[in-house]
Design an enzyme around this catalytic site. Structure first.
Site, PDB file in Angstrom:
ATOM      1  N   SER A 100      10.715  23.790 -19.751  1.00  0.00           N
ATOM      2  CA  SER A 100      11.449  22.756 -19.030  1.00  0.00           C
ATOM      3  C   SER A 100      12.955  23.046 -19.044  1.00  0.00           C
ATOM      4  CB  SER A 100      11.118  21.384 -19.611  1.00  0.00           C
ATOM      5  OG  SER A 100      11.589  20.351 -18.789  1.00  0.00           O
ATOM      6  N   ASP A 244      15.676  21.302 -12.691  1.00  0.00           N
ATOM      7  CA  ASP A 244      15.579  22.089 -13.921  1.00  0.00           C
ATOM      8  C   ASP A 244      14.621  23.257 -13.676  1.00  0.00           C
ATOM      9  OD1 ASP A 244      13.240  20.595 -13.809  1.00  0.00           O
ATOM     10  OD2 ASP A 244      13.158  20.225 -15.962  1.00  0.00           O
ATOM     11  N   ASP A 246      11.545  24.027 -14.298  1.00  0.00           N
ATOM     12  CA  ASP A 246      10.172  23.811 -13.833  1.00  0.00           C
ATOM     13  C   ASP A 246      10.084  22.726 -12.760  1.00  0.00           C
ATOM     14  OD1 ASP A 246      10.706  21.784 -15.738  1.00  0.00           O
ATOM     15  OD2 ASP A 246       8.582  21.533 -16.178  1.00  0.00           O
ATOM     16  N   ASP A 248      10.641  19.481 -12.419  1.00  0.00           N
ATOM     17  CA  ASP A 248      10.132  18.112 -12.541  1.00  0.00           C
ATOM     18  C   ASP A 248      11.267  17.114 -12.784  1.00  0.00           C
ATOM     19  OD1 ASP A 248      10.718  18.781 -15.166  1.00  0.00           O
ATOM     20  OD2 ASP A 248       8.759  18.198 -15.980  1.00  0.00           O
TER      21      ASP A 248
END
Length: 457
Positions: A100, A244, A246, A248
């Site tokens: 993340s 970010d 990833d 999400d």
């Protein structure tokens, strides 16, 4: 070096000794435990652009095949893409290889169930127990699993976003938006250009190469975003967008180069959804009160959940929330799926802007004004976090003006401000979040509680 095992998965820095870092042996052990727990035959694997991603992917895929699973490798993919792929493929589970917002030396395994949602706390705890027990049974040679490479899910994700009823594609195209986007050298640079093309949005990508060598700290906070903020101040863009690694989490920047405020990503999207759909909302305890205010304005009920995406989605299901998420820029829209999804957030936000015909700064001015100070306390092996939280709770238990909530750390709610202390699930720190009418007031409240912690160490 760090290795963090929690109900949400296993996360750590790459390299070093076993048991202390995220290394091949620990990846095998944890992947095996997950595969043994999840049951079934098919598992989806996706990864962000991290430098260590290929190594971790190879270990994960080989282990799953060794457990007899047929693996669908969807390649470079966002977290929400992988979540959707589990459902679309009819898989029994999924593993997302991403840390993340953590820096480049980190990686992690995020674990999904057959609905493409994160494991519950109880299920995550059972996987941890099985990993420690190491009572594993691998497949014999005639029953090894297979590997399928399928890179179609990015487009299928985009198609699902465009099909949402509240995504007004025609209105977005008519506005002819021009946006500047920082995709922080990860998978956002692969999928977001295709989303913008489908929406008729002109775009310029910063840090678009998917190398995993992040151009700056990847957490989408104002202190890390000077590059795109300076670019926005030069003019020529309607909106700045930051994700970010990833994809999400989602943050917006106004046309004048000022931060929209990551806490207001969810607030603004919820306001748009609630203006079209009557219903309730949920966010976590560390998120702004502005969502409560907006929800009540539209006749709905706001509920707070413990921090953690699975806690938020569980509460959303309990109260029938039509929109929810986390104040870190995570939008969860059940009409799509129960997971934070920056693509969904972008499409709904652009729909709101297009329909209202206003500038981003003008939209921001319509929401209640709060300021959140986000501080942290680094932990040492000697730190007794539980004792600290008990001490803080006791300090305010007899304060008639304070409401104390201990479902996740300790949150003290005052009539005009709040402060929340909790141990992070992803880093060896205590997070200290505080909110008030001004940043000075919020920071003073947070520092007051931090001093209590320092005095105990």
């Amino acid at each position: 070096m760090t290795l963090i095992k929690s109900i949400s998965g296993i996360r750590g820095t790459i390299g070093g000794r076993t048991g202390d870092t995220l290394n091949p042996l620990d990846i095998v052990k944890f992947t095996t435990a997950y595969a043994q727990f999840i049951g079934g035959k098919k598992i989806v694997v996706g990864r962000d652009g991290r430098i260590s991603g290929l190594m971790v992917r190879n270990v994960v895929v080989g282990t799953l095949m060794g457990m007899g699973y047929d693996v669908i490798d969807i390649g470079y993919a966002t977290t929400p893409t992988t979540e959707l792929a589990v459902r679309m493929a009819g898989a029994d589970g999924g593993i997302i290889i991403t840390a993340s917002h953590n820096p480049r030396q980190w990686n992690a395994l995020k674990l999904l169930n057959s609905e493409g949602e994160f494991l519950t706390a109880a299920d995550g705890a059972e996987v941890l127990r099985m990993a420690e027990a190491e009572d594993f049974n691998y497949a014999e040679v005639d029953h090894l699993g297979s590997l399928t490479i399928d890179d179609s899910y990015n487009q299928r994700h985009i198609d699902s976003v465009l099909a949402l009823k509240l995504v007004d594609v025609d209105a977005i195209k008519a506005r002819k938006f021009r946006v500047c986007v920082d995709t922080i050298n990860s998978v956002g640079g692969i999928i977001l250009p295709d989303l913008f093309k489908a929406l008729g949005v002109d775009y310029e990508i910063l840090n678009g190469e998917c190398t995993g060598d992040f151009a700056h700290n990847p957490e989408p906070l104002e202190k890390n975003l000077q590059g795109i903020m300076d670019k926005m101040k030069q003019g020529g863009f309607d909106l700045g967008i930051v994700v970010d690694p990833d994809v999400d989490r989602l943050a917006f920047i106004s046309e004048d180069g000022t931060m929209f405020g990551e806490e207001y990503t969810l607030v603004s999207v919820a306001d748009y959804v609630l203006s079209h759909t009557v219903g309730n909302t949920v966010s976590n305890l560390s998120s702004t009160r502005a969502l409560r205010d907006v929800t009540e304005k539209h006749g709905g009920k706001y509920t707070a959940a413990a921090v953690g995406e699975v806690n938020v989605t569980t509460k959303m299901k309990e109260v029938g929330a039509v929109i929810g998420g986390e104040g870190n820029g995570g939008v969860i829209y059940p009409e799509s799926h129960y997971g934070r999804d920056a693509l969904v957030g972008i499409a709904l936000f652009l729909s709101s802007l297009a329909q209202k015909g206003c500038k981003v700064s003008e939209l921001r001015a319509t929401f209640p004004e709060y300021q959140i100070a986000k501080n942290r306390i680094d932990l040492t092996p000697e730190t007794d976090v539980d004792a600290i939280l008990v001490k803080v709770k006791e300090m305010f238990a007899k304060d008639a003006t304070a409401q104390v909530n201990d479902i996740d750390g300790v949150k003290i709610d005052f009539p005009d401000r709040w402060v929340h202390l909790r141990k992070s699930n992803t880093e060896p720190i205590i997070r200290v979040y505080s909110e008030a009418q001004t940043m000075k007031q919020a920071d003073e409240l947070g520092k007051q509680l931090m001093q209590v912690v320092y005095d105990m160490q």
